[in-house]
Scaffold this motif. Structure first.
Motif, short mmCIF file in Angstrom:
data_model
loop_
_atom_site.label_atom_id
_atom_site.label_comp_id
_atom_site.label_asym_id
_atom_site.label_seq_id
_atom_site.Cartn_x
_atom_site.Cartn_y
_atom_site.Cartn_z
N GLU A 1 0.54 -1.25 -0.06
CA GLU A 1 0.21 -0.15 -0.20
C GLU A 1 0.83 0.97 -0.17
OE1 GLU A 1 -2.98 -0.90 3.31
OE2 GLU A 1 -4.68 -1.03 2.45
N LYS A 2 1.83 1.13 0.93
CA LYS A 2 2.92 2.65 0.54
C LYS A 2 3.35 2.65 -0.46
CE LYS A 2 4.02 2.42 5.84
NZ LYS A 2 5.04 1.85 6.71
N ALA A 3 3.54 1.64 -1.34
CA ALA A 3 4.25 1.55 -2.54
C ALA A 3 3.53 1.61 -3.80
CB ALA A 3 4.97 0.15 -3.00
N ARG A 4 2.15 2.31 -2.67
CA ARG A 4 0.76 2.96 -3.80
C ARG A 4 0.63 1.91 -5.01
NH1 ARG A 4 3.39 7.45 -2.72
NH2 ARG A 4 1.37 9.09 -2.17
N GLN A 5 0.68 0.39 -4.73
CA GLN A 5 0.25 -0.85 -5.21
C GLN A 5 -1.41 -1.29 -5.29
OE1 GLN A 5 2.20 -2.77 -7.27
NE2 GLN A 5 3.37 -0.59 -7.40
N GLN A 6 -2.02 -1.70 -6.37
CA GLN A 6 -3.66 -1.78 -6.31
C GLN A 6 -4.24 -3.09 -5.90
OE1 GLN A 6 -5.73 0.55 -9.79
NE2 GLN A 6 -3.86 1.26 -10.45
N VAL A 7 -3.50 -3.58 -4.83
CA VAL A 7 -4.02 -4.86 -3.70
C VAL A 7 -5.59 -5.04 -3.79
CG1 VAL A 7 -3.00 -6.22 -2.33
CG2 VAL A 7 -1.97 -4.97 -3.44
N THR A 8 -6.08 -6.49 -4.32
CA THR A 8 -7.62 -6.07 -3.57
C THR A 8 -7.87 -7.16 -2.51
OG1 THR A 8 -7.52 -7.52 -5.99
CG2 THR A 8 -8.24 -5.18 -5.76
N ALA A 9 -6.46 -7.81 -2.29
CA ALA A 9 -6.41 -9.52 -1.71
C ALA A 9 -5.48 -9.67 -1.70
CB ALA A 9 -7.36 -10.43 -2.40
N CYS A 10 -4.76 -9.95 -0.18
CA CYS A 10 -3.54 -10.67 -0.52
C CYS A 10 -4.10 -11.84 0.63
CB CYS A 10 -3.14 -10.30 0.44
SG CYS A 10 -1.71 -11.15 0.45
N ARG A 11 -3.44 -13.38 0.35
CA ARG A 11 -3.42 -14.24 0.90
C ARG A 11 -2.35 -14.98 1.44
NH1 ARG A 11 -6.25 -17.69 -3.18
NH2 ARG A 11 -4.64 -18.43 -3.10
N CYS A 12 -1.83 -15.51 2.53
CA CYS A 12 -0.78 -16.27 2.74
C CYS A 12 -1.04 -17.71 3.09
CB CYS A 12 -0.16 -15.99 4.28
SG CYS A 12 1.53 -16.36 4.54
N GLU A 13 -0.64 -19.00 1.91
CA GLU A 13 -0.93 -20.61 2.38
C GLU A 13 0.10 -20.35 3.06
OE1 GLU A 13 -0.91 -21.61 -1.43
OE2 GLU A 13 -2.86 -20.41 -1.76
N VAL A 14 -0.09 -21.38 4.14
CA VAL A 14 1.34 -21.36 5.29
C VAL A 14 1.31 -23.02 5.40
CG1 VAL A 14 2.53 -21.22 7.19
CG2 VAL A 14 1.05 -19.21 6.41
N ASN A 15 2.56 -23.43 5.16
CA ASN A 15 2.54 -25.11 5.75
C ASN A 15 3.57 -25.14 6.32
OD1 ASN A 15 0.70 -26.30 3.42
ND2 ASN A 15 1.61 -25.01 1.83
N GLY A 16 3.89 -25.83 6.83
CA GLY A 16 4.14 -26.23 8.58
C GLY A 16 4.87 -27.97 8.37
N GLU A 17 5.84 -28.10 8.49
CA GLU A 17 6.41 -29.47 8.87
C GLU A 17 7.28 -29.64 10.46
OE1 GLU A 17 9.60 -31.47 6.14
OE2 GLU A 17 8.50 -30.33 3.95
N ARG A 18 6.70 -30.46 11.00
CA ARG A 18 6.89 -31.01 12.46
C ARG A 18 7.76 -32.57 12.59
NH1 ARG A 18 1.95 -30.60 15.61
NH2 ARG A 18 2.91 -30.31 17.64
N ALA A 19 8.16 -32.24 13.78
CA ALA A 19 9.82 -33.54 13.31
C ALA A 19 8.76 -34.60 14.93
CB ALA A 19 10.02 -33.04 14.82
N ASP A 20 8.66 -35.42 14.55
CA ASP A 20 9.09 -36.89 14.75
C ASP A 20 8.60 -37.04 15.97
OD1 ASP A 20 7.98 -37.25 11.79
OD2 ASP A 20 9.61 -38.50 11.22
N ALA A 21 8.81 -36.49 16.74
CA ALA A 21 9.49 -37.06 17.80
C ALA A 21 9.14 -36.46 19.04
CB ALA A 21 11.02 -36.83 18.50
N VAL A 22 8.11 -36.02 20.58
CA VAL A 22 7.95 -35.48 21.63
C VAL A 22 9.27 -34.83 22.14
CG1 VAL A 22 6.39 -35.10 23.24
CG2 VAL A 22 6.06 -36.90 21.68
#
Length: 134
Positions: A56-77
């Motif tokens: 927005e500060k760069a004056r871009q005409q953004v109408t939507a933004c989605r962040c798809e987050v994927n996490g991998e976890r350790a097999d141990a506790v």
């Protein structure tokens, strides 16, 4: 900054932020997200705030933004995150790739407190794509 977490029933807890906002968490994932799911959501939300603000500060005409987050976890506790990837999908009118690339980079390297905290123990990565708005 503070938060209060209160047990509701079963494995459901209500977290109340210092500003008075509530969110449910569920260790069984039956009625709300788990604490670890909310860690991913927090990273995505924090980074998204940065990306949208910078664009927005760069004056871009953004109408939507989605962040798809994927996490991998350790097999141990404890099953901590070992890798987290954030993919931003920015939609807008004639949004310049150089601005999106810069916004994602600045968020990752400088502004996102959640991601900066996580990167001390987790391999963090970022990517983006741009979609033209109708």
């Amino acid at each position: 900054m503070k938060s209060t977490v209160e047990w509701q029933q079963g494995m459901v807890f209500k977290a109340t932020s210092g500003t008075g906002h509530d969110v449910l968490l569920d260790g069984d994932k039956a009625v709300a997200g788990s604490p670890m799911e909310l860690v991913l959501a927090a990273a995505g939300a924090c980074s998204s705030v940065d990306v949208v603000s910078i664009l927005e500060k760069a004056r871009q005409q953004v109408t939507a933004c989605r962040c798809e987050v994927n996490g991998e976890r350790a097999d141990a506790v404890p099953a901590v995150f070992t890798k987290i990837h954030l993919h931003f999908v920015v939609t807008g009118k004639d949004v310049a790739e150089k601005h999106v690339e810069r916004a994602v980079q600045l968020s990752a390297e400088k502004y996102c407190s959640v991601a900066k905290m996580l990167e001390a123990a987790v391999e963090m990565s970022h990517s983006y794509s741009i979609e033209q708005a109708n």
